[in-house]
Structure formats: C-alpha cells, structure tokens
Design an enzyme around this catalytic site. Sequence first.
Site, PDB file in Angstrom:
ATOM      1  N   LYS A 172      31.835   1.536  13.722  1.00  0.00           N
ATOM      2  CA  LYS A 172      31.034   2.584  13.375  1.00  0.00           C
ATOM      3  C   LYS A 172      30.472   3.393  14.683  1.00  0.00           C
ATOM      4  CE  LYS A 172      27.197   4.876  12.028  1.00  0.00           C
ATOM      5  NZ  LYS A 172      26.366   5.685  13.085  1.00  0.00           N
ATOM      6  N   HIS A 228      16.646   5.605  21.113  1.00  0.00           N
ATOM      7  CA  HIS A 228      16.486   6.059  19.973  1.00  0.00           C
ATOM      8  C   HIS A 228      15.049   6.704  19.322  1.00  0.00           C
ATOM      9  CE1 HIS A 228      20.311   4.569  17.594  1.00  0.00           C
ATOM     10  NE2 HIS A 228      20.317   5.062  18.855  1.00  0.00           N
ATOM     11  N   GLU A 238      23.715  12.651  14.435  1.00  0.00           N
ATOM     12  CA  GLU A 238      22.757  11.613  15.052  1.00  0.00           C
ATOM     13  C   GLU A 238      22.333  11.753  16.221  1.00  0.00           C
ATOM     14  OE1 GLU A 238      24.720   7.798  14.097  1.00  0.00           O
ATOM     15  OE2 GLU A 238      23.636   6.745  15.510  1.00  0.00           O
ATOM     16  N   ASP A 250      40.320  16.907   9.631  1.00  0.00           N
ATOM     17  CA  ASP A 250      40.263  16.357   8.535  1.00  0.00           C
ATOM     18  C   ASP A 250      39.666  14.722   9.069  1.00  0.00           C
ATOM     19  OD1 ASP A 250      39.946  14.594   6.296  1.00  0.00           O
ATOM     20  OD2 ASP A 250      41.763  15.499   5.624  1.00  0.00           O
TER      21      ASP A 250
HETATM   22  C1  MEV Z   1      24.507   3.522  15.775  1.00  0.00           C
HETATM   23  O1  MEV Z   1      24.994   4.572  15.194  1.00  0.00           O
HETATM   24  C2  MEV Z   1      26.000   2.813  16.372  1.00  0.00           C
HETATM   25  C3  MEV Z   1      25.647   1.192  16.746  1.00  0.00           C
HETATM   26  O2  MEV Z   1      25.244   0.574  15.603  1.00  0.00           O
HETATM   27  C4  MEV Z   1      27.173   0.646  17.181  1.00  0.00           C
HETATM   28  C5  MEV Z   1      27.212  -0.573  17.448  1.00  0.00           C
HETATM   29  O3  MEV Z   1      26.200  -1.412  17.003  1.00  0.00           O
HETATM   30  O4  MEV Z   1      27.774  -1.077  18.354  1.00  0.00           O
HETATM   31  C6  MEV Z   1      24.766   1.123  17.800  1.00  0.00           C
END
Ligand code: MEV
Length: 394
Positions: free
Chosen positions: A267, A379, A75, A283
């Site tokens: 995430k 991004h 990413e 792992d």
């Molecule tokens: C993107 O990979 C991760 C985010 O969505 C985390 C978040 O929203 O806190 C930007």
Amino acid sequence: MKSFASRLPRDFRKLPLAERIATLKNLVGHWEAPPPELTEALVETSVGWFEVPLGIVVGLPLDEGSVDVPLAVEEPSVIAAATYAARLFSGGKVTSWATQAVMTAQVWLEAPADVEFETADAELVTQTLAKKFDAGREALTQVARQGLASMEKRGGGLRDLRFRAVEGMPPLWVVEADVEVCDAMGANLLNTLAEALAPALEQHLGLRRLMAILSNDASHRRAGATVELKVTALNKTSLPGAEAGRRIALASAAAQRDPGRAVTNNKGVMNGVTSLALATGNDTRALEASVHCWASRAGVYRPLTTWSMNGDTLTGVIELPVPLGTVGGALMHPRARDALTLLGNPSAHDLARIAAVLGLAQNFAALFALTGEGIQRGHMALHQRRLDFEKGHR
Ligand code: MEV
C-alpha cells in the site's frame, strides 16, 4: 534510454503557492484547470469534477539523471515522504529498467449449444481443437494483424497467439494474443482486437464466444529499480545509520514472512505509483489489479520490494507490473498533459521506470519512519495544517 534532468529549483516546496504555480506555468507553458464541459466527453451523467490535490516530488533520482514527478493524492504525507526519500536517494546509486510494453487480449470460448462433453472427452476434444488452431494460425494471425496495423507501424503489434483449455466443467477454452502496445496503455486496442478475433475463432474452431476482453494481468509489462545507500547517509541523532539500515532490512523480512504486513508494505509503494498514474490520466484500477496479481504470483501475497544490508550498504529492490500509457484517451485532461510535459514527455517505458523508482522511494520513506521514530509524529504535523485551515474557514 533517454536521460532526465529535474528542472524545478531544489527549494520549490518552500516557495509560496502562487510562486510555485507561476514557476510551473513558466516551465510547462500553461497550467490549466480542465474546462467544465470536458466531463461530458469523459463520462455519462457527469455533474462536475472531484478535485484531488496535485503536488510535485522535485528531483527524484533516475539512473544518471533526475525527474520532477507530479502526484495526485489526498493523503498528506505521501509527497513529503517521497521528497524526503528522493533527497536521500540522490546520495546513493539508483538504477532502473523496464520490459517492452506487452499486454494480453483474451477470447473465451465455450462449446456450441447442442454439444455436451463428458469430463472424459474433454482432453481429446482439446487436442483436436489445438490442432485446428495450429492449422488456422496463419489466417488468424492475419485477422489480428489487420486490427493492429497502426500499432505495427509504430513498432509494436502481435507478439504471440496461443490456445489453451481452462480446466473445469463445462469446458472452456481461451485464445490469448500478446501485443506490444508501445506508448499506449493498450486497453482499447486489445478489447477491439479481442472482439475482432472472436468471430474468426468461432468459425475456425466451431466454438461459441463467451467473452472477449483484455487481461489486466500485466506481468509481461514490468519495471524495476535498485537503490544502494551507504548507511552513513541514514545517520540520525536518535539512531546510527547502520542500525537504521538493519531495522529496515528486518522490516522487509517481516513483509516477506507475513502477508498481513506485505499488503501494508505494498500500500505504501502504491501511495506513490497510483498517485503518479492518476496525475498522468491513467487507469489506476487497472494498475492496482495488475500489481496485486503480480504480488500473489507465488500463491501467497508478497511484498513488491526487498531491502538487505551488505556491509555498510543498504540495498533496496522493487519489481512490479506498470501498465501506464503516455498517449491515448485520458490525455484529453489538460492536467494529465501538463503532468507529462513536466515529466519531460517520457515514453511509456520511461514512465514505468519512474514509477518503479518512485515506489521504491515511497517504501523506503515509510520503512525508515516506521522503524525509527514511527510515522505518527510526521503525520500529526501535517494533520495540524488541516486543522489550522479548518479553523481559518470556520
Ligand atoms: C500509509 O499510507 C503507508 C504505510 O502504512 C506504508 C507501510 O506501512 O509500509 C506507512
């Protein structure tokens, strides 16, 4: 606690690729791709490698010191975001901690084939079995210790052995062994231990083994970190620092209140932590399973981080299980060995602290961007690089 010092130049990311690699080779001694045939030793029916970009977050603050952190991730924004947060964190106060590395092996047991229990009997039977277990504890501990001899020499080994019933019909019982695994991830050791314990338990308790395997619930192997940032460090032309801090704390409250947001928050944390796990040959599935189990411990999915404002200080806190090893099988991969060398050869305890600070930094960068100008601008700039590359290769 070992102290760490970043060894890469601050402007490392601005150097041309060839110079970055030369700098690393100099520092680590080599920077080798894995030999093609190593895949054969690692997996069945191998047909090659699947390459993922490897980059470095230079100078992540870690308590009194700092550390260069390799991340393997596809990413585009992950390393850029962590690097940005690392810069801001270095103006604040960062503290980290980790527990001992304790993992749990489970031996699941069922009744012998010729015995049928009524629900009403189950409690009585469990009481009798618990007494038998206690009577045999000494002998069972000996069996476990034999399997853990080399770990005991390293200061680890058996920490607890318990028996319990797991409600439901037909009845099931489980014996759990907690083991301090030192610098290992521990899966192999615990699976071997569980399998060695199973026949002794069958014999001793008169039950039948259903399965013997570690538990990936690593709630006993946690790390955490705190960062305190003066809001003046968050000043931007578009948004005063105090307002940026207030918005980050509110976004954190949103994740506390809503599992839908908590999942995305986490995430973002795992963008960093999983990429570090991959770069160090660990792992990643075991790590993520344990983290999401921990996040759900209250029966509701919760964020791994919290942010709060106190006067002119924004404080971020993270706590999560970190079942990562710094010795063992996957370190056959030369990139993983080099990654650990670059990290300053951390113990598993130190690697867990690094993972915690990294997760917090990654989360901060996401919230700062989301509650500020949004993440799409950054991004899209990174995405443009891909488009330019594709154009040049058409
Ligand atoms: C993107 O990979 C991760 C985010 O969505 C985390 C978040 O929203 O806190 C930007």
